[in-house]
Design a protein around this motif. Sequence first.
Motif, PDB file in Angstrom:
ATOM      1  N   TYR A   5       3.890  -0.800   1.324  1.00 58.68           N
ATOM      2  CA  TYR A   5       2.539  -0.499   1.796  1.00 58.68           C
ATOM      3  C   TYR A   5       2.578   0.395   3.036  1.00 58.68           C
ATOM      4  N   THR A   6       3.529   0.144   3.919  1.00 58.12           N
ATOM      5  CA  THR A   6       3.635   0.948   5.133  1.00 58.12           C
ATOM      6  C   THR A   6       3.998   2.388   4.800  1.00 58.12           C
ATOM      7  N   ILE A   7       4.916   2.583   3.869  1.00 54.20           N
ATOM      8  CA  ILE A   7       5.303   3.938   3.466  1.00 54.20           C
ATOM      9  C   ILE A   7       4.135   4.654   2.800  1.00 54.20           C
ATOM     10  N   ILE A   8       3.410   3.955   1.930  1.00 55.68           N
ATOM     11  CA  ILE A   8       2.233   4.551   1.280  1.00 55.68           C
ATOM     12  C   ILE A   8       1.190   4.939   2.318  1.00 55.68           C
ATOM     13  N   ALA A   9       0.942   4.057   3.285  1.00 53.14           N
ATOM     14  CA  ALA A   9      -0.046   4.345   4.331  1.00 53.14           C
ATOM     15  C   ALA A   9       0.384   5.545   5.168  1.00 53.14           C
TER      16      ALA A   9
END
Length: 94
Positions: A5-9
């Motif tokens: 999720y952090t990478i996508i964000a």
Amino acid sequence: MIVTYTIIAFICLLIPTIHQLIWGFKAKDRLTINKTGIRSAIMQLAGTAIAYILFTKMEGTNPNLAFQTGITFLISVGLVVIIQHLLMTIRSNK
């Protein structure tokens, strides 16, 4: 899952700035720079919303961090637009 999720964000927040850098410097007139800047700003606001939603779904994270990072990237898009206008002025005076 949190790392994903952090990478996508982060990607959602970084793409509009890269978009402005690529297409803004290829522009031949101020109107094109402005259109690209508005498109990048809208993309940045959408990316900030996506990042905020992703951070609210993660346990132990601060969704305000996504909002603050999104606003920082939005400011960077604005600064790139200003730099592109300054370069256009310098080129036209030569």
